[in-house]
Scaffold this motif. Structure first.
Motif, PDB file in Angstrom:
ATOM      1  N   ARG A  49       8.134  10.313   3.912  1.00  0.00           N
ATOM      2  CA  ARG A  49       7.771   9.486   5.028  1.00  0.00           C
ATOM      3  C   ARG A  49       6.140   9.675   5.139  1.00  0.00           C
ATOM      4  O   ARG A  49       5.463  10.702   4.926  1.00  0.00           O
ATOM      5  CB  ARG A  49       8.350  10.061   6.116  1.00  0.00           C
ATOM      6  CG  ARG A  49       9.812   9.815   6.512  1.00  0.00           C
ATOM      7  CD  ARG A  49       9.796   8.311   6.809  1.00  0.00           C
ATOM      8  NE  ARG A  49       9.463   7.884   7.915  1.00  0.00           N
ATOM      9  CZ  ARG A  49      10.011   7.905   9.220  1.00  0.00           C
ATOM     10  NH1 ARG A  49      11.549   8.195   8.988  1.00  0.00           N
ATOM     11  NH2 ARG A  49       9.705   7.516  10.507  1.00  0.00           N
ATOM     12  N   GLY A  50       5.625   8.519   5.487  1.00  0.00           N
ATOM     13  CA  GLY A  50       3.987   8.578   5.505  1.00  0.00           C
ATOM     14  C   GLY A  50       3.738   9.261   6.883  1.00  0.00           C
ATOM     15  O   GLY A  50       2.423   9.451   7.231  1.00  0.00           O
ATOM     16  N   ASP A  51       4.499   9.488   7.997  1.00  0.00           N
ATOM     17  CA  ASP A  51       4.208  10.135   9.328  1.00  0.00           C
ATOM     18  C   ASP A  51       4.590  11.698   9.289  1.00  0.00           C
ATOM     19  O   ASP A  51       4.480  11.997  10.326  1.00  0.00           O
ATOM     20  CB  ASP A  51       4.701   9.477  10.191  1.00  0.00           C
ATOM     21  CG  ASP A  51       6.286   9.177  10.254  1.00  0.00           C
ATOM     22  OD1 ASP A  51       6.957  10.020   9.285  1.00  0.00           O
ATOM     23  OD2 ASP A  51       6.816   8.477  11.103  1.00  0.00           O
ATOM     24  N   ASP A  52       4.691  12.236   8.074  1.00  0.00           N
ATOM     25  CA  ASP A  52       5.084  13.585   8.309  1.00  0.00           C
ATOM     26  C   ASP A  52       6.625  13.880   8.672  1.00  0.00           C
ATOM     27  O   ASP A  52       6.871  14.959   8.829  1.00  0.00           O
ATOM     28  CB  ASP A  52       3.919  14.539   8.871  1.00  0.00           C
ATOM     29  CG  ASP A  52       2.732  14.656   8.202  1.00  0.00           C
ATOM     30  OD1 ASP A  52       1.643  14.704   8.763  1.00  0.00           O
ATOM     31  OD2 ASP A  52       2.564  14.650   6.880  1.00  0.00           O
TER      32      ASP A  52
ATOM     33  N   ARG B 176       9.629   7.984  -1.900  1.00  0.00           N
ATOM     34  CA  ARG B 176       8.836   9.018  -1.766  1.00  0.00           C
ATOM     35  C   ARG B 176       8.412   9.774  -0.474  1.00  0.00           C
ATOM     36  O   ARG B 176       7.321  10.505  -0.328  1.00  0.00           O
ATOM     37  CB  ARG B 176       7.230   8.369  -2.251  1.00  0.00           C
ATOM     38  CG  ARG B 176       7.062   7.663  -3.585  1.00  0.00           C
ATOM     39  CD  ARG B 176       7.501   8.467  -4.662  1.00  0.00           C
ATOM     40  NE  ARG B 176       7.539   7.712  -5.923  1.00  0.00           N
ATOM     41  CZ  ARG B 176       8.012   7.931  -7.010  1.00  0.00           C
ATOM     42  NH1 ARG B 176       8.705   9.149  -7.051  1.00  0.00           N
ATOM     43  NH2 ARG B 176       7.850   7.222  -8.199  1.00  0.00           N
TER      44      ARG B 176
ATOM     45  N   ASP C 249       0.999  -1.429   0.013  1.00  0.00           N
ATOM     46  CA  ASP C 249       0.180   0.043  -0.057  1.00  0.00           C
ATOM     47  C   ASP C 249       0.644   1.079   0.041  1.00  0.00           C
ATOM     48  O   ASP C 249       0.651   2.173   0.721  1.00  0.00           O
ATOM     49  CB  ASP C 249      -0.853  -0.180   1.147  1.00  0.00           C
ATOM     50  CG  ASP C 249      -1.982  -1.157   1.251  1.00  0.00           C
ATOM     51  OD1 ASP C 249      -2.372  -1.574   0.017  1.00  0.00           O
ATOM     52  OD2 ASP C 249      -2.177  -1.858   2.405  1.00  0.00           O
ATOM     53  N   GLY C 250       1.993   1.239  -1.005  1.00  0.00           N
ATOM     54  CA  GLY C 250       2.724   2.169  -0.726  1.00  0.00           C
ATOM     55  C   GLY C 250       3.875   2.283   0.188  1.00  0.00           C
ATOM     56  O   GLY C 250       4.686   3.539  -0.024  1.00  0.00           O
ATOM     57  N   GLU C 251       3.827   1.609   1.382  1.00  0.00           N
ATOM     58  CA  GLU C 251       4.781   1.631   2.381  1.00  0.00           C
ATOM     59  C   GLU C 251       6.018   0.695   2.196  1.00  0.00           C
ATOM     60  O   GLU C 251       5.650  -0.429   2.002  1.00  0.00           O
ATOM     61  CB  GLU C 251       4.120   1.662   3.553  1.00  0.00           C
ATOM     62  CG  GLU C 251       4.898   1.786   4.751  1.00  0.00           C
ATOM     63  CD  GLU C 251       4.051   1.955   6.243  1.00  0.00           C
ATOM     64  OE1 GLU C 251       3.840   2.838   6.663  1.00  0.00           O
ATOM     65  OE2 GLU C 251       3.426   0.745   6.531  1.00  0.00           O
TER      66      GLU C 251
ATOM     67  N   GLY D  80       7.830   3.385   7.995  1.00  0.00           N
ATOM     68  CA  GLY D  80       7.089   4.317   7.340  1.00  0.00           C
ATOM     69  C   GLY D  80       7.236   5.101   6.226  1.00  0.00           C
ATOM     70  O   GLY D  80       6.556   6.000   5.953  1.00  0.00           O
ATOM     71  N   ASP D  81       8.525   4.643   5.652  1.00  0.00           N
ATOM     72  CA  ASP D  81       9.013   5.218   4.465  1.00  0.00           C
ATOM     73  C   ASP D  81       8.013   4.975   3.070  1.00  0.00           C
ATOM     74  O   ASP D  81       7.724   3.670   3.114  1.00  0.00           O
ATOM     75  CB  ASP D  81      10.463   4.926   4.198  1.00  0.00           C
ATOM     76  CG  ASP D  81      11.272   5.626   5.006  1.00  0.00           C
ATOM     77  OD1 ASP D  81      10.765   6.712   5.531  1.00  0.00           O
ATOM     78  OD2 ASP D  81      12.404   5.266   5.023  1.00  0.00           O
ATOM     79  N   LEU D  82       7.666   5.739   2.351  1.00  0.00           N
ATOM     80  CA  LEU D  82       6.709   5.542   1.380  1.00  0.00           C
ATOM     81  C   LEU D  82       7.612   5.367   0.055  1.00  0.00           C
ATOM     82  O   LEU D  82       8.670   6.074  -0.116  1.00  0.00           O
ATOM     83  CB  LEU D  82       5.913   6.530   0.721  1.00  0.00           C
ATOM     84  CG  LEU D  82       5.014   7.240   1.797  1.00  0.00           C
ATOM     85  CD1 LEU D  82       4.121   8.224   1.626  1.00  0.00           C
ATOM     86  CD2 LEU D  82       4.128   5.929   2.713  1.00  0.00           C
TER      87      LEU D  82
END
Length: 377
Positions: A267-270, A265, A221-223, A252-254
C-alpha cells in the motif's frame, strides 16, 4: 422513504434470517463482530444512527478503523449482484455437473462482519451456495469454501472439510505451497485480489493474477487503478482511501502488470495488510494515545509468512510513567480495538522524529528491523 443502517449481531444461523429481513424492508444491514469491545459497538451504532445514507445503498461493511474511527463501506445491490454469475461458475463442482448452486454448501470461516463473508451471504440470498459455518449444522458436507489462506490451511490440517472440491481464497496472499497442498487433495483453488471498496479485482487459477471478468486494470505511477462495475458507493459519514477519477477507482495499492499478470507491491499509504484486514496505522496510533501512560505511538507492519504482516507498535510513555509490559499493553488494546487492529508485537522508547516534530515511522521500522530496539516481554 430513506433507508437506514441496521446494525446486526447474533449467531450465524439467526444472522442470515436477520439480514434477509432487513433487506426485505429496504434497509441496509451492517454486521458487527461479536469479538468487538463495547467501545467499538458504541462507535459503530452511533455512526449508523447519525450519518446520512446515500440513495441506492443496499449493503454496508466495516473495513479498517478502530473503536474511535469506524469506517463503513456502502455499496449498491447491483455492485455485488453483477459478479454473482462469475462467482457461481468459479464455485461449480466440475465433477458433479448436475448439482445446482443452491444445492452446494459453502463453508464461510471468516466472521460475518468481514466483507468477504458478507458477500457470500448476499450471494446466498440470490440463490447462491447455502452458507455453513465452522462447527455448525452441515459443516462437514460443504463442497466449496470462501475464506482466507489461513482458514484454508486450518481446514486442510484438521480435515474438517472431507468433501471440499473448490476453494475461493482472498484476504491475503496465497502461498504456492498451500495451493499445491490443496490441489494434491483434489481441491481446485481460485485465489483473488480485491478490497471492500472494489470487490473482486483479479483472479488467479494457477497462472497469476489476471483481471476479474468485467474489470479493467491500469497502473499509474506505480499505483493500481480499476474500472469496474463492482465498485462501492463510498463511505458512511466520512472519507476513506477510495479515490475516483471519472470511471476509475483506486484504494492506493501499489502494483505492476506484466503480460496481463498483476503483481501487488503493498500500500502506498503505509497501510498494513494482515490476514483478511487492512489496518491504517494512523487510526491505531490515535487509539493508542488514549491508553493510560502512553504519550505517543507509531504503528507499522512487520512482514511475516502466512498473514502478510504483523501489526507492531512502538510507544513512548509519559515521563513519570513506568514502561508497561507487553501483556499490559495487549490487555489495554483489547478494550479499544477490533482483533485485527490490535498490535501483536510491542516496543517502547523515545520515538525518532522528523524535523517538524512528527514521529518518523520509517525510522522506527528501520531500528526495529536492525535490532536496535528491544521487544517488550
Amino acid at each position: 422513504m430513506t433507508a437506514r443502517i441496521v446494525v446486526l449481531r447474533g449467531s450465524t444461523d439467526e444472522l442470515v434470517d436477520s439480514i434477509r429481513a432487513v433487506r426485505a424492508h429496504g434497509d441496509v444491514p451492517l454486521v458487527g463482530d461479536d469479538r468487538w469491545p463495547a467501545a467499538q459497538w458504541s462507535a459503530v451504532r452511533e455512526l449508523a444512527d447519525v450519518a446520512p445514507v446515500p440513495d441506492g445503498a443496499a449493503w454496508a461493511a466495516l473495513t479498517s478503523g478502530t473503536s474511535g474511527a469506524p469506517r463503513v463501506v456502502l455499496r449498491t445491490a447491483a455492485s455485488w449482484e453483477r459478479s454473482f454469475a462469475t462467482v457461481s461458475e468459479l464455485l461449480t463442482d466440475r465433477t458433479a455437473t448436475d448439482r445446482t448452486a443452491t444445492e452446494q454448501l459453502i463453508m464461510l470461516p471468516a466472521p460475518p462482519a468481514s466483507s468477504l463473508t458478507l458477500f457470500s451471504l448476499a450471494h446466498a440470498l440470490a440463490d447462491g451456495p447455502r452458507p455453513v459455518f465452522p462447527g455448525g449444522r452441515g459443516a462437514a458436507e460443504a463442497t466449496v469454501f470462501h475464506g482466507t489462506p489461513q482458514a484454508l490451511r486450518s481446514m486442510l490440517d484438521t480435515r474438517a472439510l472431507p468433501r471440499l472440491r473448490t476453494a475461493l481464497v482472498g484476504g491475503s496472499h496465497l502461498d504456492a505451497r498451500l495451493r499445491a497442498d490443496a490441489e494434491s487433495r483434489g481441491v481446485r483453488v481460485v485465489s483473488y485480489y480485491g478490497a471492500a471498496e472494489l470487490s473482486f479485482v483479479a483472479l488467479d487459477e494457477g497462472r497469476g493474477l489476471r483481471a476479474f471478468p468485467g474489470v479493467e486494470i491500469d497502473v499509474r505511477d506505480g499505483e493500481l487503478w480499476v474500472r469496474s462495475p463492482f465498485t462501492a458507493l463510498g463511505y458512511l459519514g466520512g472519507p476513506g482511501p477510495l479515490r475516483t477519477d471519472a470511471a476509475w477507482s483506486s484504494v492506493g495499492d501499489l502494483a505492476t502488470v506484466d503480460d496481463g499478470v498483476l503483481t501487488l507491491r503493498g500500500r502506498g499509504d503505509d497501510a498494513i495488510l494482515t490476514a483478511s484486514a487492512t489496518v491504517i496505522p494512523g487510526e491505531v496510533e490515535t487509539g493508542l494515545r488514549t491508553l493510560p501512560g502512553v504519550a505517543d505511538a507509531v504503528v507499522f507492519g512487520i512482514p511475516t509468512g502466512g498473514v502478510g504482516a504483523l501489526v507492531a507498535a512502538m510507544v513512548e510513555v509519559d515521563a513519570d510513567a513506568p514502561v508497561p509490559s507487553a501483556h499490559r499493553l495487549r490487555a489495554l488494546a483489547a478494550t479499544r480495538f477490533a482483533p485485527a487492529h490490535r498490535p501483536r508485537v510491542w516496543f517502547a522508547g523515545r520515538l525518532p522524529r522528523t524535523a517538524s516534530g512528527k514521529p518518523a515511522r520509517a525510522e522506527v521500522r528501520r531500528r526495529v528491523v536492525a535490532g536496535e530496539v528491544a521487544r517488550l516481554a
